[in-house]
Design a protein around this motif. Structure first.
Motif, short mmCIF file in Angstrom:
data_model
loop_
_atom_site.label_atom_id
_atom_site.label_comp_id
_atom_site.label_asym_id
_atom_site.label_seq_id
_atom_site.Cartn_x
_atom_site.Cartn_y
_atom_site.Cartn_z
N SER A 75 -4.77 2.41 -8.98
CA SER A 75 -3.34 2.64 -9.21
C SER A 75 -3.17 3.43 -10.50
O SER A 75 -3.98 3.31 -11.43
N THR A 76 -2.10 4.20 -10.56
CA THR A 76 -1.78 4.88 -11.82
C THR A 76 -1.48 3.85 -12.90
O THR A 76 -1.63 4.13 -14.08
N SER A 77 -1.09 2.65 -12.50
CA SER A 77 -0.84 1.58 -13.48
C SER A 77 -2.13 1.09 -14.14
O SER A 77 -2.08 0.44 -15.17
N GLY A 78 -3.28 1.39 -13.56
CA GLY A 78 -4.55 0.98 -14.13
C GLY A 78 -5.20 2.05 -14.99
O GLY A 78 -6.32 1.87 -15.46
N ASN B 189 -6.41 6.55 -7.44
CA ASN B 189 -5.35 5.98 -8.28
C ASN B 189 -4.00 6.46 -7.79
O ASN B 189 -3.59 7.59 -8.04
N LEU B 190 -3.32 5.58 -7.08
CA LEU B 190 -2.06 5.93 -6.44
C LEU B 190 -0.86 5.55 -7.31
O LEU B 190 -0.86 4.52 -7.96
N GLY B 191 0.16 6.39 -7.25
CA GLY B 191 1.45 6.06 -7.84
C GLY B 191 2.25 5.24 -6.84
O GLY B 191 1.70 4.69 -5.88
N TYR B 192 3.54 5.19 -7.05
CA TYR B 192 4.41 4.41 -6.16
C TYR B 192 4.49 5.05 -4.79
O TYR B 192 4.72 6.26 -4.66
N LEU B 193 4.28 4.24 -3.74
CA LEU B 193 4.22 4.73 -2.38
C LEU B 193 5.51 4.50 -1.60
O LEU B 193 6.20 3.50 -1.81
#
Length: 135
Positions: free
Chosen positions: A32-35, A75-79
């Motif tokens: 995740s982009t949060s990581g 690393n994904l942002g909001y989906l």
């Protein structure tokens, strides 16, 4: 933590012998982009567990390099999880007005990653929404 770290480790431990016997062994971890460092997100447990996935990927790459295991951390942002894959991409891309990633794009990135030859792999992919001001 249980989902992102513990289950990942247990699943990889069980699947690794089978994967290593394949012609082009690949693992794609859903980060995740949060990581990512300085993501600007306040989710402590979630961010830490996604950060840990990057460490798992690094350790697997080093530990199984000679067996040619390719490990990717996506690393994904909001989906946009409201629109199914059966929805037209143009419609799914409209939802969230630039703040959400259509799942269609994630599928495309995974297909690309898996289509590479055994001579290369994708280490990390960061896929934020176009209007995510953190990236």
């Amino acid at each position: 933590v249980t989902c992102n770290i513990t289950s990942t480790l247990l699943l990889i431990k069980r699947l690794l012998p089978v994967l290593l016997n394949s012609a082009n062994p690949r693992i794609i971890l859903t980060g995740s982009t949060s990581g990512l460092p300085q993501s600007g997100r306040p989710e402590v447990a979630f961010g830490a567990s996604k950060f840990a996935l990057r460490g798992i990927a690094d350790a697997l790459r080093e530990g199984y390099r000679h067996q040619r295991l390719g490990v990717t951390c996506l690393n994904l942002g909001y989906l946009n999880t409201e629109d199914p894959l059966s929805a037209p991409l143009a419609v799914a891309a409209q939802r969230g007005e630039g703040q959400l990633i259509p799942v269609h794009d994630v599928v495309q990135v995974v297909r690309m990653t898996l289509s590479l030859s055994p001579a290369s792999f994708v280490k990390d992919i960061t896929l934020p929404a176009i209007l995510d001001e953190r990236f």
